[in-house]
Structures are given as C-alpha cells and as structure tokens.
Enzyme design. Structure first.
Site, PDB file in Angstrom:
ATOM      1  N   GLN A   1      55.108 118.943  -6.449  1.00 60.04           N
ATOM      2  CA  GLN A   1      56.421 118.841  -5.821  1.00 60.04           C
ATOM      3  C   GLN A   1      57.036 120.227  -5.673  1.00 60.04           C
ATOM      4  OE1 GLN A   1      59.808 118.208  -8.182  1.00 60.04           O
ATOM      5  NE2 GLN A   1      60.373 116.282  -7.216  1.00 60.04           N
TER       6      GLN A   1
ATOM      7  N   SER B   1      62.410 122.688  -6.423  1.00 59.40           N
ATOM      8  CA  SER B   1      63.291 123.664  -7.079  1.00 59.40           C
ATOM      9  C   SER B   1      62.969 125.088  -6.668  1.00 59.40           C
ATOM     10  CB  SER B   1      63.157 123.561  -8.594  1.00 59.40           C
ATOM     11  OG  SER B   1      63.648 122.338  -9.052  1.00 59.40           O
TER      12      SER B   1
ATOM     13  N   SER C   1      54.894 121.681 -11.628  1.00 52.01           N
ATOM     14  CA  SER C   1      53.753 121.293 -12.450  1.00 52.01           C
ATOM     15  C   SER C   1      52.628 120.862 -11.521  1.00 52.01           C
ATOM     16  CB  SER C   1      54.129 120.193 -13.440  1.00 52.01           C
ATOM     17  OG  SER C   1      54.767 119.139 -12.790  1.00 52.01           O
TER      18      SER C   1
ATOM     19  N   GLU D   1      61.867 109.642  -9.574  1.00 51.49           N
ATOM     20  CA  GLU D   1      61.617 110.494 -10.733  1.00 51.49           C
ATOM     21  C   GLU D   1      62.439 110.022 -11.920  1.00 51.49           C
ATOM     22  OE1 GLU D   1      62.905 114.546 -10.274  1.00 51.49           O
ATOM     23  OE2 GLU D   1      61.719 115.234 -11.985  1.00 51.49           O
TER      24      GLU D   1
ATOM     25  N   GLU E   1      73.808 118.049 -18.015  1.00 50.42           N
ATOM     26  CA  GLU E   1      75.130 118.248 -17.415  1.00 50.42           C
ATOM     27  C   GLU E   1      75.233 117.486 -16.090  1.00 50.42           C
ATOM     28  OE1 GLU E   1      73.251 120.815 -18.674  1.00 50.42           O
ATOM     29  OE2 GLU E   1      74.442 120.968 -20.496  1.00 50.42           O
TER      30      GLU E   1
END
Lengths: 373, 391, 373, 391
Positions: free
Chosen positions: D110, D113, D145, D228, D361
């Site tokens: 994936q 990010s 990953s 996910e 958060e």
C-alpha cells in the site's frame, strides 16, 4: 464463549417500557425535590414499576409467582434506573432480598409477594459488604428465638415492609424474615452521601423472626445475593455512566465559548472519546456478568468481579467528568449531575470496591499477590 | 530597610499597646504607620519596601499579640481589588478605598463571571450605559463569594457592544448597597452556599467609580486575575499539609481499613502531594530571589488534581462510613474549610477546585501557550463585534 | 525547610560549560553512530568531561584530590548528561564508585585518580539494586584471599579500569578494589536495552583484590553509594524528560497537519501542559534529593525515594510521549527519541523501580502496608 | 446455502485431494470453485453468499488438511486491495488481479503515507501527470510493509494540485517492478525493518490501472482504510490472548519477581484486557446479527493502550533481566511477532500500535465526531487549493 452479550428484542422492549415510565414519573426535578424531604423514596413510582410493569418479578420463576424471565432482564431495568437515579428500592428488594429468598426457600409465600410488588424487602447487611465476606455476626438469636443486634448502613431498609436478616443462630448461620412493623425493630435512616438511595441503621432488640434457612443454606443464599447484587449493580453503574456521558455531550454541543461550541475543543473531545470507550467496555462487562449469573455459568464469579472492577470506577469517573465539563453549573445543587455523582460514589463502595473485586480476581484467575507484605 | 521596619514596628507597638487598644483602632494605626503592606506606597498603608520584608513586620506583630485583619474574610479585597486599585485607581480612589479595605471595615467582592461568561469571561453581557456622569448597569453575575457581606464590588461590564469583545469592557467599583443590587445564595453540590448570584437592575455607578479608561476594562481585569492566581498557588506548607495529611492520618489510625489497592494509591498520592509541596517551595524560593517562575498555574492544577484524588480515595478507604454524609443543610460558610468537615464533604467540595478561579482546562491552555509557546488555536472571535458573536 | 531548591550561579556556570562541551562533542548523530559499534563509550568525550572540565571530582573533598564542591554540582552534570544521553561512565564511576570509595576509605590514592579523571571505576552490583537491599553474596573471598563469583548487569563495567566489588569475606561484608586487567576477571557486555549505558556481566575466578573496607563500614559504604546513586539518578531522569519535552514542543511547533501546526491542537497542548507540570515537579524533587544528600540531611532517604518514585516514572512517560507525538518519525532508528526511551526505561529499573521506592517511603513516612496479603 | 457450500467444498476436496495436489493448484481450484471468499461474486472466487458462512468452508477445508493462503503474508492484498478492486475496479481489473492476489502468487503493498502526509493523508504530494494514456508518477512514500516482496501496490497520488486537497487525488494500481520504483528498508526503534521507504521516480502507470475516476481517489481510499480498521479491531480471542497472557504467564512462573505495586497494576491491566476482549466479542456478535457498531475504532485504541501498558509492566517486572535486549540486528520480518521475542522488543514494538494504521489521536477524533456527534474543529484547509496549503 457461549455468552450472549447482546440485548434481545424482548429486552429492548422492556427497556423502552421502563424508560417511558421513568420519563413520565421520574424527572430529575422531581427526584431533586424529593431527596431532601421526609420521604426519599417514591412509593407511587415504585408501585408502577414493581407491580404494574412487573419489574419486581422478572427473574422469579413462574412457579414462585414471577415472570420467569431472568437476571438479564432485571439487569436491563437496573440500567434504566441508573440512568435516572430513580428513588426506588429496586436493588434492595428485587435484587438482594429476592435473590436471597429464591436461594433460601423459593416456595415461601413472601417470594410471590415480592415478585408481584405487593411487598418490599431489604437484605439486612451493610451495603458495603462484598461477595465472599464472612457471614455477619452482628445479630444473634437468643434462647427465646428472638433476634438482637445491630446492622449498619443497610440499603433500602427504610422502604422495606420486611427485612431479611442474617443472624448467628443456635446452629450457626441463619437467615430470618423480620417484619418492619415488629416491636423492638428500629430503622434509623442515616444522612447518606447517596441522596437517592439512603442507607439506614437497623437495630433489633428481642424481635421475633421467621427462619428461612440455616447453616450452609443460609450462607449460600447470602453469597448468592451478594454475588448477584454486585454483578447487577454493574448494569446500574453502566446506566449512570451513559446518562453522564450523553448529558455532557449534549451540553457541550450546545454551550458556546470563544464563539465555538465547547464540544469542538479537541482536548474535551479526546476525553469524551476515552470515556465512551470505557463505557462501551462497561456494556460488554455488565452484559457478561448478567448473562453468566442468569445461566448459572461457572465463570460468574470472574464475570462479577470483572464487571465491578471496571464499572464501579467508570461510573464515578463519568460523573466526575460530567460535573467538571459542565463547569460552574455542574457544581450547583439545581443541576442533577450531583445526584449521579453521589450515587456513583456510593455504588463504588456498595457490594465491594473495585479494589476488593480486583483482589477477588487475583484469587479466581490465579494471579497471586506477593507472599510478603 | 529591615532595621527601619523593625523600629517602626516597635514604635507602633509602643504607641498602641495591643493589650489595651481597640482592634480596629490598632489596624488603622498600623495602616497609617505604613506597616499594613510594606510594598505599597507611603500614605497608602506601605513604605515602598520590598514585599519580602512584610514577613518581618508580621512576625514582630504576631509575637506582640497584635490583632490581624482576618485575611480569610477580606481575601478578595486584599488579593484582587487592592492591587487593581493601586495600579489603575485615581489618587482619590486610592485614598477612599484602600484603608477600610485593609482594615476590614469594608468587605469587597468580585462581579466578573456570568452564567454565559465563565472561562470565556470576555464574552460577558452585563451592560453599562452612561447617563450624564452616571453609569446604569443591568445584567447578572454569578459565583460571587462574599456578595452578601460586601460593601463594594469590583465589576466589569460591557460599555460598547459594537467592538470586538475584549475592547468594549469597562471596569467599575460598584456599591453593593445600591437598591438595584439583588444578592441570592447559590447552593452547591455540598449542600451549602458559599457563593451568590447577583442580579443588577438599573444599578447606578458614578463615573468617578470607574477604574481605568472606558473600554479598557479587560486590561484592568488582567491585574485582578493575575493576582488571584498567585494567591491560590503561592503558599508554602509543611509536609502532609492539606488533603494528604487528612488521609494519611486516617490510614495510620485505622489499620483495619487498609488494603493493598488503597495502599498503592495512597503512596502515589503522597508522592504527588510532596512533589507539589516541593514545587511550591521552589516557587517561593524563586520569588524570594526575584525569579518569578510560571509554576503558579501548575500549582493550582496540581492542587486541584490532588485534592480530588485524595478525597475520593478517603471516601473509598472509609468504606461503609463513606456512605454517610455529615450534613446537607444549606449553610452560608464564610470560607472553605476542608478539614472541619467529613470525607464526603471534602470529596464534593474538591470538585470545585478544578473549576473555580480558572478551570484546569484553561490553565492547561495557558501553560501550553504562555510557558511552552505552543501556537494558539484558530480563533473565530477575535475581530468580530461582540453583538455578532454566537451565544 | 532549610533545603535550597534553586541553582546557584556557580551551578548555572557549570551547567553552561557541560552543555557547551556536549553540544560540541556529543551530537545525537554521533551517539547513534557509536552505540552499535564495538566501543559504545566515548573515551575522548569522557576525558574532556571528567579530566579537562573536572566533572569527575566535583563532590570529592579537596583533601582527597577533588574540587571540594558537592553532590549538588554533580547532580547538575547528570542533568546535562541525561539531556544528551551521553555515552560516558559518569554514573558508574563518579557517582556510584567514587561515593562508595569516599565512604569506605577516602584517603585511598584511587580516590584522587578517580577525581582527576585519570582512572575510571565501576561499582560491581547489578544496576537494578535498590538502596536498602541486602549486602550481595554473589562474590566470595576464598582462603587465599582471592575473589570468586559472578555479578550480573553491572553498569559502566566495560569502561572501568578498576571495579569496586562487594564480597562476602571471612569477617562478613567486604569491599574490594579489583583491577580490570587482573587475571581471572571477565567483563562480558550484555546486549542492553539502553544503548548508551550498556550493562555487563562480571565474573571473578581467583582474582586478587585490595580490601577497602570490611564489616559495617563496607555495608555503610555500599548503602551510601546506592542511596546517592538513586538520588542523583533523578537528575539524569530530569534531564531526559526535559530533552523529550523540549524536542517534542519544538517539533510540534513546526510540523503542520490539516494546515495548522500540530502544536495548536488542544488535546496535544493539554498533554504537554501536564507533562510540563510533572517536569517542574521533577526539578523540585531532584533538587531536594541532591541538596539533602549534599548536606547529609536526615531527610535524605525520604528525598531520594520521593525523587525516584516521581522522576523514574516521569522520564519514561516523557520519552513515550516524545515517540508518540513525533508520529512515525519517532519510531525510526534514525531519530534520537529511541535513545532516550531506552535510557529512561533502563533508568526506571536502575537503583530501584518507582514501586520499590514507594515501598521504601511507606516505611520511612509511616504509611504501613496492610498486615495480611 | 450452507448445505450447498458444504457440497461444493466436498466436491472440491474430491476433485483435488489435498494430500496429492500442489499447494498453488489447490488454491487456484478453490478460488475457481467460488470457495475463496464466499461473499465475493461468482467468477471472482466467491458465490455471493453471506460472509458469515466462510467459517463453514474454512472449517471443512482445515479438517481435510487443505493448504491455506497464508493471510499473514498477503494481508494487505486480502484486507485492503481486494475490497477496493471489487468495489471500484473494472471487470478486466477484477479478473486480472483478484485470483493471484488471493492465491498469494502476487503480493500487494500500500503506497499511501508520505513523510509529510500521515494522519493528514489527504495532504499527500506525490504527483501523477498524464502523458498520453500513461500516468507518470514522482514522489516518496513511507511506512510501506511488504514493499520489498510486493508485485503490485495500491497507490494514491495527486493529479490536480489546483483544487482543495481531497479533490485532486487519484487511485492507481502500481507495478512494483517498474524501474522507477526504489524500495529502501526503514529501520525502526526495535532494530528491525518491517517497513520501507519507497521512492517513485518517473514511474509509468497505464491509465488502465487507474481505480475509480480521476480526482476521486480520496473516496476510493476510504474503502481501503475502512477495511484496514475493521481488520485490526475485529478478531475474537480467548481470555489472556495477547500481551496480557505473556505477562500473566511470567507472573505465575516467577513468584520471586512479585511486588504489590506490580500486582495492583497487573490486576488493572488484566481487567482492562478482559473488558477489551469482551467488547470485541460483543462487536463480533453484533456483526453476526447485522448490527455493526462503532466499536472497531475503540478496539484499536484499547489494544494499543493495553499493549503499551502491559509490555512496559513486563520490562519492569523482569527487573535486572529487563535491562537486556535480545537482538538489535537489523532484520526484515514479514510479520510482527509479539510473542516470539523478548520483553524489551515487545515494549518497543508496541509503541507503534498507537501510530500505525491511524494514530490514537486521530481515532479519538473519529470517535468524538462520528460516534458522539461532537462538532468539528474550525478548519482552515477545506476550501484552499492544495498547492496553497502551508506545509
């Protein structure tokens, strides 16, 4: 795991009925007005709940005059009563006394009277008594077969027609039924932290009693009542936490500060998210306790200790956050938050503190304490 | 300077023997001798001396058995009104107000918070409109301690709703005997009523009782509020003073109540309390050598958390006894007495510690922004006229 | 209270010197590069700090070859070393070994050599040993007067020229000096959690030693070293916490998310405010410990236990928040946050966990544990 | 339906005896029989059956000793790529990608990010520019990953910087064998490198490998991300599974390490862990009867907190042994194994639990806004073109 952690449709219908009744007859304004007066309990509400709606006999078998449902349904009622800090002797009469009676001698006519809501009882032990405590020695049976002694901080005693009194009899542990009207019996209400479930001191001086069980049967009946009481109290605590969370969220959505709703401030949001998370956990734990108690599952002692360890602390925290996040208004007598705070704090002590229940877990799940102090 | 103060103190005591002087007369003489608050200017109860030397005077007077001015009763006057009057008052205002304030002849209260303006104090809506040389005030204030005993109040009110909220505020001295002032007790969750709601209806304040310029009340109020925070956080204390001492005493006296759960929590609370005490002591030492630190806000935060944790622990420790309460009767105490009542009272009253005088949430904002220098949040209320703000 | 909780001008000057030295010779990049190599300690930095700057002899009396300052100054150095997780054997040599030697036989020539930074020592006890622990029995003195046995997890042993070894001698407790070069001595570094202060296992097989103290003197010397070590470790922990807080604040001021600096989010701000509050408390507690130790105040044991109970937990929390609030980058090896996390976690165990120090406090301030388990 | 599934499973086993069928051949046959994921459509490895019936098939196959597809190795493909391809892919894409994805012939990763876009994923800056019918991609991704073993990646990139950030993103399938893809291991605080940095330089992606419309990549990515979160939170587990079991075992085996401090903390952790387990079980029961609750985000939050508390407690419990670490060597594990390594590893690795896959958060924000309905914060990035945002 075979436990059912959900609410059935029947349970949801029951909840809706109880909630509707409480919405009509148990406004916070009414509770607040009543709690300082001479009659802290609301007998009219109690009759509607216990007798008309049938909430007093849910977990009493049909053969014994009840509805033949289970402790799961009784737990749902407690959630709603917690959510409205209702001033009714449900915990004392329906949970503690009725459970003790069902365990001691279900065929006793008192069972049906309690299940129908025709009579109201209390279990004469200090509300702070934890499951597993030694059989109380405060009341003794004298040679004439009458009872003498004193029991402090009994919940719902001042609303009871009859007291179930653990006593040290000639053959050891014994459980007696004592009429509230009996000569020599004194029930003195204490000024209580919990305004909506006051405790009272009970004194007995040569009071006649009716023996319900003796020896191991009496001990087992008392333990069953304490275990059931502690387990179902978690549902009340869940209800308290849910009211506090929902009320706080609603207030913070509306209340504006710095030209923004207070609830848009991230620090507040994160605290409420954490509180919600613990409340979700409380629902699972309280349901598991009610379910294992209802099924007589061997894991019930673990489930009860777990539920109390979690829900006892949560209800207090939720009520404390409710006061804090309401700001000044939460500190006023006119706002109902304090009724929940006081109930939650008293409930934390009732039937064993979270610490006492964690200590039980240490034994039950083999996580032993260090040997030396 | 210290020796001069000792001499003046001796002279005061010689001229006004505490043993045969009326209490008020002695206090007035002390004020006139400049020994009331030595860091105040001459003629206003002081001598322009360093503030730290006050302790010398206080010790000498206490040793001689001189009467005090009961700071607990007149704390708002001493701690908040006086520094503000000193900084912003006219000479006439200083002469009129400071002496009876210090002697306790006139009690003061503070009319700041409103039901809709607590943490966001600058949003306040109490209106003051000028009528000739008199302001006419209408509105509602809340959380006012001493309002029922006060002769005067410090008051902030909105004098211009058409400018952003911080700009349209003016600061006044309000006469609490004005017929438009209606004081009603505000009952708290403890059962008692320490505070009041104050309803202001057509209250008339002469313009001569304005402190600072019109529209600059917010800046004036900062002086008041900064002094409030110092007052709350700045006291030195011996080990086990306060809530921790109460719980520790019960722990020692009642071995039958002990459990390991409570023991571990008590030890953690004891550590936190002692660390807070040392932090306060360090703050005091810093102030003594003139290095004021930002620890004041921290002290109030720590104090509130500790008082709440420990009082909650105490109720749990008492177990069955914790189910009782001493008295729900509505009373009107003139100060908070955590040790004079029982555990349940302490538990409930301590809940106010994180709300009154700046909530813990606001104090954390202050620490984050003023001490750590973290950026502010996006503001939507900065340049908006007050009357257009959502409320 | 007569304790001085502030920093004197001399102390602030000392701090500035140490900080300047570390800024030049102990960058986090250099520490990171070194920590996995064959020489985890930095001998050049150690010489500059200990010998050139004189930090090794601050609390050693002038008569014994030191600077004649006090443990307060040594504590200031530790704050700075903590702030830079400096790979130098300061705790082992200057604090633990030198203190033991000063208590055992200050006139010994080794004292001056340590104070001058000419030699480096370690106290051969497991780093996890808490003050008040029983005198170690892992090393025995045989008939020939040589030492045999094993001591695990000794801090700074691999950087030491000489080991101070507590041993069970013929007359009981004894403290020996053993040369690191002696035949039969083995120092085997462990793969350590703390990359910048590795521990090593020390084995002795017929190793000759020089007796420094015996009996109660040896016991007192060891206790003094452990108490002093624990008390001054709080200053190192304070330095760790301060670095973590300052680094996190600086990062959050700069890092943008959702078009705002991360540090403008209120939930983050409140967490950092709380962390700052605890750090302010740690400064007061660490100073109090250093001051009472320096003055030999009777309250030192309370002060040390207090400082460790607070600072040990704080440093870990600060390092954990540092990792969390840096987000992904804080989880990477290339960012220095992990060096602080590992040091903080090892320090939490070093010289007694916070829980062990709270247990000490229970005895010291008369808050006894329950009698039964 | 259930009986039909049993019949089909029996038929599969009859035609392809696991004892003498090649592993891959068996998996392919299973896929073709519609027994891979029964809730997928026919022809794509499924039969359009209720998802809950998968367990029936799995149990029968496991009992017969059939090989599995090693979900741990191909988790991103199964959990994230597949549901997204199923929902947004063209028929050609579904036919091309799903079979080898499920059988494990092709591993997926994936590419979402970026160093400057983690929690604020929509701020991503990797650019994709159309050149004829091919997209040219340049940028840097991180925390990937399986990148070093993957054949394909799901990728989001910015195709229009002139519109607000959520609007200019497009979703692609990226060929990891493209010469412009440079995968570098990213070492973590544990010493190992589970993840990678991926540098994309002139990577060419045919437009046929776009998933969903140009500029609608953000909506497509929601499907990926929601799957996910479910995957992380949704597993049922027996009592004392996970970190709490590890610590409890050490506690039972090592009485000499016990202290009252640790005991109280262990009991609290045990309670939290068991409550979290029951919460997960309740969630599972709700899903079974079709009442999906919002507890998924809560489960991940609770899991992260517990793993961190308990692993930290374990290191402390071990005391002297906790000062050691098993191995700092840089390794490339293909999955996280909390129990295969020692306490120090668990402690360090658990720190990532509250960062990866949505920080704690962000999860709290999600709970507060989506579950509790609390208002959002003032946003300054909503209607601003991406290229004008501060970064």
């Amino acid at each position: 795991m075979t436990a059912d952690l959900l609410y059935s449709e029947v349970e949801e219908e029951l909840r809706a009925s109880v909630r509707a009744l409480l919405a009509d007859h148990c406004t916070t304004a009414a509770v607040l007005a009543r709690c300082e007066g001479p009659a802290p309990y609301d007998p009219a509400l109690w009759r509607k709940l216990a007798a008309d709606l049938g909430a007093a006999g849910l977990h009493v078998p049909e053969a014994a005059g009840g509805a033949g449902a289970s402790l799961r349904e009784t737990a749902v009622v407690l959630e709603e009563l917690g959510r409205s800090v209702a001033p009714v002797p449900f915990l004392g009469s329906v949970v503690l006394a009725t459970t003790a009676l069902l365990a001691a001698c279900p065929a006793d006519p008192l069972t049906a009277a309690l299940a129908e809501g025709a009579r109201t009882a209390a279990l004469a032990v200090p509300l702070s008594t934890a499951p597993g405590s030694a059989f109380p020695a405060g009341v003794r049976v004298d040679g004439a077969g009458t009872l003498g002694g004193r029991i402090t901080a009994v919940a719902d005693a001042s609303a009871a027609d009859v007291l179930l009194v653990p006593a040290a009899g000639p053959q050891g542990a014994a459980l007696y039924a004592v009429e509230a009207s009996a000569a020599g019996l004194g029930v003195v209400p204490r000024t209580s932290l919990d305004l909506t479930r006051p405790v009272a001191d009970v004194t007995l001086a040569g009071v006649p009693g009716r023996l319900l069980a003796a020896g191991p049967d009496a001990e087992a009946a008392l333990q069953r009542a304490l275990l059931t009481g502690a387990g179902l109290l978690a549902s009340e605590q869940l209800g308290i936490a849910e009211w506090c969370l929902a009320t706080t969220v609603a207030y913070l959505k509306e209340r504006t500060q710095f030209a923004r709703p207070l609830g848009s401030f991230q620090a507040i949001k994160h605290r409420l998210a954490d509180l919600w998370l613990e409340t979700v956990g409380a629902r699972a734990a309280a349901r598991y306790a009610a379910d294992t108690l209802a099924r007589g599952d061997a894991d019930a002692p673990v489930a009860v200790a777990l539920a109390q360890a979690h829900c006892g602390a949560l209800a207090v925290r939720a009520a404390e956050e409710c006061v804090q996040l309401h700001g000044g208004i939460g500190m006023t007598w006119e706002h109902p938050a304090h009724l929940y705070l006081k109930r939650a704090k008293a409930d934390q002590i009732a039937l064993g503190t979270p610490g006492a229940h964690r200590a039980s877990l240490a034994r039950l799940v083999d996580l032993p304490a260090p040997v030396s102090g | 300077m210290e020796s001069e103060l000792r001499e003046r103190t001796a002279a005061l005591l010689a001229a006004h023997d505490p043993a045969d002087t009326d209490r008020l007369a002695f206090l007035q003489a002390r004020f006139d001798a400049g020994l009331a608050w030595v860091h105040f200017p001459e003629g206003l109860g002081g001598l322009g001396a360093p503030r730290s030397l006050q302790a010398v005077v206080d010790a000498e007077l206490a040793a001689a058995g001189a009467p005090g001015n009961d700071p607990r009763r007149i704390g708002i006057g001493l701690g908040m009104a006086a520094p503000t009057i000193l900084k912003y008052g006219t000479d006439a205002q200083k002469r009129r107000f400071l002496r009876p304030l210090w002697t306790g002849e006139e009690v003061w209260c503070q009319l700041f918070s409103e039901p809709g303006a607590g943490s966001d104090l600058a949003a306040l809506g109490t209106r003051a409109v000028l009528d000739g040389d008199t302001w006419v005030v209408d509105g509602q204030k809340v959380w006012t301690s001493s309002a029922h005993t006060a002769r005067w109040a410090i008051l902030i009110a909105r004098t211009d709703p058409d400018v952003p909220k911080h700009q349209g505020i003016t600061y006044f001295v309000c006469d609490m005997t004005d017929p438009g002032v209606d004081v009603r007790p505000l009952r708290q969750i403890t059962g008692e009523a320490e505070f009041n709601e104050v309803f202001l209806t057509g209250v008339r304040i002469p313009d001569a009782h304005r402190l600072g310029a019109v529209g600059e009340g917010w800046q004036v109020a900062q002086t008041t509020l900064n002094n409030e925070r110092v007052a709350i956080g700045g006291q030195a204390a011996p080990r086990e003073a306060g809530m921790v001492g109460v719980v520790a005493e019960t722990w020692r006296a009642r071995p039958e109540l002990r459990t390991h759960d409570l023991h571990q929590r008590l030890l953690k609370g004891w550590v936190e309390a002692e660390v807070a005490r040392l932090t306060g002591e360090r703050l005091r030492q810093q102030l003594t050598v003139g290095q004021p630190g930002p620890e004041g806000a921290a002290m109030k935060l720590a104090f509130a958390r500790l008082a709440q944790e420990l009082s909650g622990l105490e109720v749990e420790l008492l177990g069955e006894e914790g189910l009782s309460y001493d008295d729900w009767t509505m009373r009107r105490p003139d100060h908070v007495d955590f040790t004079g009542r029982e555990a349940g009272y302490r538990y409930l009253r301590a809940k106010g510690n994180s709300i009154e005088g700046g909530t813990s949430e606001i104090l954390r904002n202050i620490i984050a922004e003023r001490v750590l220098g973290l950026p502010g949040e996006p503001r939507t209320d900065k340049n908006v006229p007050w009357k257009e703000l959502p409320r």
